[in-house]
Design a protein around this motif. Structure first.
Motif, short mmCIF file in Angstrom:
data_model
loop_
_atom_site.label_atom_id
_atom_site.label_comp_id
_atom_site.label_asym_id
_atom_site.label_seq_id
_atom_site.Cartn_x
_atom_site.Cartn_y
_atom_site.Cartn_z
N ARG A 109 5.08 12.11 11.30
CA ARG A 109 3.79 12.79 11.12
C ARG A 109 3.46 12.81 9.62
O ARG A 109 4.36 12.87 8.79
N PRO A 110 2.17 12.79 9.30
CA PRO A 110 1.82 12.86 7.88
C PRO A 110 2.04 14.27 7.34
O PRO A 110 1.70 15.25 7.99
N TRP A 111 2.63 14.37 6.18
CA TRP A 111 2.83 15.66 5.53
C TRP A 111 1.74 15.84 4.47
O TRP A 111 1.02 14.90 4.12
N PRO A 112 1.56 17.05 3.95
CA PRO A 112 0.46 17.31 3.02
C PRO A 112 0.40 16.35 1.84
O PRO A 112 -0.68 15.88 1.46
N GLY A 113 1.55 16.02 1.25
CA GLY A 113 1.55 15.10 0.11
C GLY A 113 1.09 13.71 0.48
O GLY A 113 0.40 13.04 -0.30
N TRP A 114 1.48 13.25 1.68
CA TRP A 114 1.04 11.93 2.14
C TRP A 114 -0.48 11.93 2.31
O TRP A 114 -1.17 11.01 1.85
N LEU A 115 -1.00 12.94 2.99
CA LEU A 115 -2.43 13.03 3.22
C LEU A 115 -3.22 13.12 1.91
O LEU A 115 -4.25 12.46 1.75
N GLU A 116 -2.72 13.91 0.99
CA GLU A 116 -3.43 14.08 -0.28
C GLU A 116 -3.54 12.76 -1.04
O GLU A 116 -4.58 12.44 -1.62
N THR A 117 -2.46 11.98 -1.05
CA THR A 117 -2.48 10.71 -1.77
C THR A 117 -3.39 9.71 -1.08
O THR A 117 -4.20 9.04 -1.73
N TRP A 118 -3.27 9.60 0.23
CA TRP A 118 -4.15 8.67 0.94
C TRP A 118 -5.61 9.05 0.76
O TRP A 118 -6.46 8.21 0.46
N TRP A 119 -5.91 10.34 0.91
CA TRP A 119 -7.29 10.79 0.81
C TRP A 119 -7.83 10.63 -0.61
O TRP A 119 -9.02 10.40 -0.81
N ALA A 120 -6.95 10.76 -1.61
CA ALA A 120 -7.39 10.59 -2.99
C ALA A 120 -7.89 9.18 -3.25
O ALA A 120 -8.76 8.94 -4.09
N VAL A 121 -7.33 8.21 -2.50
CA VAL A 121 -7.73 6.80 -2.66
C VAL A 121 -8.84 6.41 -1.70
O VAL A 121 -9.83 5.78 -2.08
N ASP A 122 -8.71 6.81 -0.44
CA ASP A 122 -9.64 6.35 0.61
C ASP A 122 -10.61 7.40 1.11
O ASP A 122 -11.49 7.10 1.92
N MET A 132 -2.82 1.83 3.70
CA MET A 132 -2.11 1.40 2.51
C MET A 132 -2.91 1.85 1.28
O MET A 132 -4.06 1.45 1.10
N ALA A 133 -2.32 2.70 0.47
CA ALA A 133 -3.04 3.25 -0.68
C ALA A 133 -2.05 3.59 -1.80
O ALA A 133 -0.98 4.14 -1.54
N THR A 134 -2.43 3.25 -3.01
CA THR A 134 -1.62 3.55 -4.19
C THR A 134 -2.49 4.24 -5.23
O THR A 134 -3.61 3.79 -5.49
N LEU A 135 -1.98 5.30 -5.81
CA LEU A 135 -2.74 6.00 -6.84
C LEU A 135 -2.97 5.07 -8.03
O LEU A 135 -2.12 4.25 -8.35
N PRO A 136 -4.13 5.16 -8.67
CA PRO A 136 -4.47 4.24 -9.77
C PRO A 136 -3.39 4.14 -10.84
O PRO A 136 -3.09 3.04 -11.33
N GLU A 137 -2.80 5.26 -11.21
CA GLU A 137 -1.80 5.24 -12.29
C GLU A 137 -0.48 4.60 -11.89
O GLU A 137 0.39 4.34 -12.74
N ALA A 138 -0.30 4.34 -10.58
CA ALA A 138 0.96 3.75 -10.11
C ALA A 138 0.80 2.30 -9.66
O ALA A 138 1.74 1.72 -9.11
N ARG A 139 -0.34 1.70 -9.90
CA ARG A 139 -0.59 0.34 -9.42
C ARG A 139 0.06 -0.71 -10.32
O ARG A 139 0.48 -0.43 -11.43
N ARG A 140 0.14 -1.94 -9.77
CA ARG A 140 0.72 -3.09 -10.46
C ARG A 140 2.21 -2.92 -10.75
O ARG A 140 2.73 -3.44 -11.74
N ARG A 141 2.88 -2.18 -9.88
CA ARG A 141 4.32 -2.00 -10.01
C ARG A 141 5.05 -2.45 -8.74
O ARG A 141 6.25 -2.24 -8.61
N GLY A 142 4.32 -3.04 -7.79
CA GLY A 142 4.94 -3.51 -6.57
C GLY A 142 5.25 -2.42 -5.55
O GLY A 142 5.99 -2.65 -4.59
N LEU A 143 4.66 -1.23 -5.73
CA LEU A 143 4.99 -0.12 -4.83
C LEU A 143 4.39 -0.31 -3.44
O LEU A 143 5.00 0.07 -2.44
#
Length: 233
Positions: free
Chosen positions: A111-124, A172-183
């Motif tokens: 199940r999605p936890w609050p941190g997962w939802l917050e990161t996905w929603w911040a991007v999408d 699939m979503a990555t925060l802007p400051e964490a991109r281009r690192r293969g995450l």
């Protein structure tokens, strides 16, 4: 493989009305996938069916939108264009057998936890108060939720939906400051490994060339396209 139905099942609207082979889907306006008409069969009266769809969304305060993909009834796209419906969000369907690779730094839960939802929603996310509806859509079917975390914060996330002998990859979503690192690659491979490997598919907007390149490098190839037709304002 009917990708229209796979996407419909993996991203389920919480209100669905059947109308002569069409599915009128509504989920509070969060994402077009769950707030559009999936017109798989030809109704007895096309004009009446379109008006019924328009009434359905008007009653819910939304613009009428149709999903037009590989399985859409023939001739609908031309009819909607004639009525002034505009093309929105052209999307690529990609399929393949991606690599799986467990990653201990990737957290995976059912199940999605609050941190997962917050990161996905911040991007999408499209608007501030839609996250509750988005969570309701996500949890409408069994799925796995993955996140690469740093200092307890999810910086890259993804969602995988087991659907028979294939796996649907979503969110699939990555925060802007964490991109281009293969995450994103790490999260994708961890989800595939968790599912036990095998064929998979995903959808990505046609304008997102960077994501498409990533997925091609992971064994996905383009197998189809779809777009939406939105009613004139």
């Amino acid at each position: 493989m009917n990708f229209d139905l796979l996407v419909h099942e993996a991203w389920p609207a919480y209100e669905v009305r059947a109308y002569e082979g069409w599915l009128l889907r509504h989920s509070g306006g969060v994402t077009k996938r769950a707030n559009s008409v999936l017109a798989l069969e030809r109704p007895a009266d096309l004009d009446r069916a379109i008006r019924a769809a328009e009434d359905f969304y008007r009653e819910r305060g939304q613009r009428c939108v149709f999903s037009v993909g590989p399985g859409t009834m023939q001739g609908l796209d031309d009819e909607l264009e004639h009525r002034g419906y505009e093309v929105v969000d052209p999307t690529l369907i990609m399929s393949g057998t991606p690599k799986g690779e467990p990653a201990p730094e990737v957290r995976i839960q059912e199940r999605p936890w609050p941190g997962w939802l917050e990161t996905w929603w911040a991007v999408d996310g499209r608007y501030a108060d839609g996250i509750a509806a988005a969570e309701r859509i996500c949890t409408g079917v069994p799925a796995w939720y993955a996140a690469y975390e740093e200092d307890g914060r999810a910086v890259a996330v993804g969602r995988a939906v087991p659907q028979g002998d294939t796996l649907g990859i979503y969110c699939m979503a990555t925060l802007p400051e964490a991109r281009r690192r293969g995450l994103a690659r790490t999260v994708l491979r961890a989800l595939v490994a968790h599912a036990g490997g095998g064929p998979a598919y995903l959808v990505v907007t046609s304008r997102n060339a960077g994501a498409q390149a990533l997925y091609r490098g992971e064994g996905f190839t383009a197998v189809g396209r779809y777009h939406y037709r939105a009613a004139p304002l």
